[in-house]
Design a protein around this motif. Structure first.
Motif, PDB file in Angstrom:
ATOM      1  N   ALA A  47       0.850  -1.086   0.135  1.00  0.00           N
ATOM      2  CA  ALA A  47       0.022  -0.050   0.079  1.00  0.00           C
ATOM      3  C   ALA A  47       0.945   1.016  -0.073  1.00  0.00           C
ATOM      4  CB  ALA A  47      -0.671  -0.151   1.284  1.00  0.00           C
ATOM      5  N   SER A  48       1.930   1.151   0.673  1.00  0.00           N
ATOM      6  CA  SER A  48       2.872   2.253   0.821  1.00  0.00           C
ATOM      7  C   SER A  48       3.425   2.398  -0.658  1.00  0.00           C
ATOM      8  CB  SER A  48       4.079   2.077   1.780  1.00  0.00           C
ATOM      9  OG  SER A  48       4.912   3.147   1.502  1.00  0.00           O
ATOM     10  N   ALA A  49       3.824   1.747  -1.160  1.00  0.00           N
ATOM     11  CA  ALA A  49       4.426   1.858  -2.686  1.00  0.00           C
ATOM     12  C   ALA A  49       3.365   2.178  -3.741  1.00  0.00           C
ATOM     13  CB  ALA A  49       4.905   0.315  -3.127  1.00  0.00           C
ATOM     14  N   TYR A  50       2.170   1.793  -3.527  1.00  0.00           N
ATOM     15  CA  TYR A  50       1.037   2.372  -4.229  1.00  0.00           C
ATOM     16  C   TYR A  50       0.718   3.845  -4.000  1.00  0.00           C
ATOM     17  CZ  TYR A  50      -3.409   2.918  -6.420  1.00  0.00           C
ATOM     18  OH  TYR A  50      -4.631   3.308  -7.179  1.00  0.00           O
ATOM     19  N   ARG A  51       0.584   4.001  -2.807  1.00  0.00           N
ATOM     20  CA  ARG A  51       0.531   5.766  -2.369  1.00  0.00           C
ATOM     21  C   ARG A  51       1.744   6.435  -2.958  1.00  0.00           C
ATOM     22  NH1 ARG A  51      -1.051   3.723   2.597  1.00  0.00           N
ATOM     23  NH2 ARG A  51       1.001   4.147   3.353  1.00  0.00           N
ATOM     24  N   VAL A  54       0.930   6.894  -6.712  1.00  0.00           N
ATOM     25  CA  VAL A  54      -0.140   7.784  -6.912  1.00  0.00           C
ATOM     26  C   VAL A  54       0.458   9.347  -6.632  1.00  0.00           C
ATOM     27  CG1 VAL A  54      -2.331   8.627  -6.130  1.00  0.00           C
ATOM     28  CG2 VAL A  54      -2.067   6.019  -6.636  1.00  0.00           C
ATOM     29  N   TYR A  55       1.121   9.530  -5.653  1.00  0.00           N
ATOM     30  CA  TYR A  55       1.536  10.852  -5.433  1.00  0.00           C
ATOM     31  C   TYR A  55       2.356  11.476  -6.219  1.00  0.00           C
ATOM     32  CZ  TYR A  55       4.308  14.448  -3.175  1.00  0.00           C
ATOM     33  OH  TYR A  55       4.979  15.809  -2.798  1.00  0.00           O
ATOM     34  N   THR A  57       2.562  10.339  -9.568  1.00  0.00           N
ATOM     35  CA  THR A  57       1.818  10.517 -10.723  1.00  0.00           C
ATOM     36  C   THR A  57       1.030  11.930 -10.725  1.00  0.00           C
ATOM     37  OG1 THR A  57       1.676   8.282 -11.116  1.00  0.00           O
ATOM     38  CG2 THR A  57       0.189   9.604 -12.283  1.00  0.00           C
ATOM     39  N   ARG A  58       0.259  12.073  -9.439  1.00  0.00           N
ATOM     40  CA  ARG A  58      -0.491  13.402  -9.447  1.00  0.00           C
ATOM     41  C   ARG A  58       0.237  14.664  -9.253  1.00  0.00           C
ATOM     42  NH1 ARG A  58      -4.836  12.912  -5.116  1.00  0.00           N
ATOM     43  NH2 ARG A  58      -5.444  14.761  -6.134  1.00  0.00           N
ATOM     44  N   GLU A  59       1.246  14.814  -8.631  1.00  0.00           N
ATOM     45  CA  GLU A  59       1.854  15.793  -8.419  1.00  0.00           C
ATOM     46  C   GLU A  59       3.293  15.947  -9.454  1.00  0.00           C
ATOM     47  OE1 GLU A  59       1.392  17.790  -5.936  1.00  0.00           O
ATOM     48  OE2 GLU A  59      -0.093  17.037  -5.206  1.00  0.00           O
ATOM     49  N   ALA A  60       3.322  15.130 -10.502  1.00  0.00           N
ATOM     50  CA  ALA A  60       4.402  15.341 -11.251  1.00  0.00           C
ATOM     51  C   ALA A  60       5.758  15.431 -10.743  1.00  0.00           C
ATOM     52  CB  ALA A  60       4.212  16.350 -12.327  1.00  0.00           C
ATOM     53  N   ALA A  61       5.849  14.560  -9.664  1.00  0.00           N
ATOM     54  CA  ALA A  61       7.276  14.709  -8.672  1.00  0.00           C
ATOM     55  C   ALA A  61       7.952  13.658  -8.701  1.00  0.00           C
ATOM     56  CB  ALA A  61       6.668  15.239  -7.331  1.00  0.00           C
TER      57      ALA A  61
END
Length: 75
Positions: A47-51, A54-55, A57-61
């Protein structure tokens, strides 16, 4: 009196340096226990790797968390 203080400090420094040894604290056969999953900071690594994904991908970071690549999605 000064002789006693110097002698005490010398014996104290010898005693303190005797605790410093070159031998490692963790033996080679004990090092496997350090990689035990219970020693990790996260409760659920999947779950940590998925979070993190997602972070990034969403933040372009991408790369801000230690991964490689740029914000454009190329590796």
């Amino acid at each position: 009196m000064l002789y006693r203080i110097c002698r005490f400090l010398l014996s104290l420094s010898i005693l303190a340096s005797a605790g410093c040894s070159i031998e490692p604290w963790v033996q080679p056969y004990e090092r496997a226990h350090l990689a035990d999953p219970i020693m990790s900071f996260e409760r659920d690594p999947v779950a940590s790797a998925y979070r993190d994904h997602v972070y990034q991908t969403r933040e372009a970071a991408r790369g801000a968390e230690g991964g490689g690549g740029g914000g454009c999605g190329c590796n």
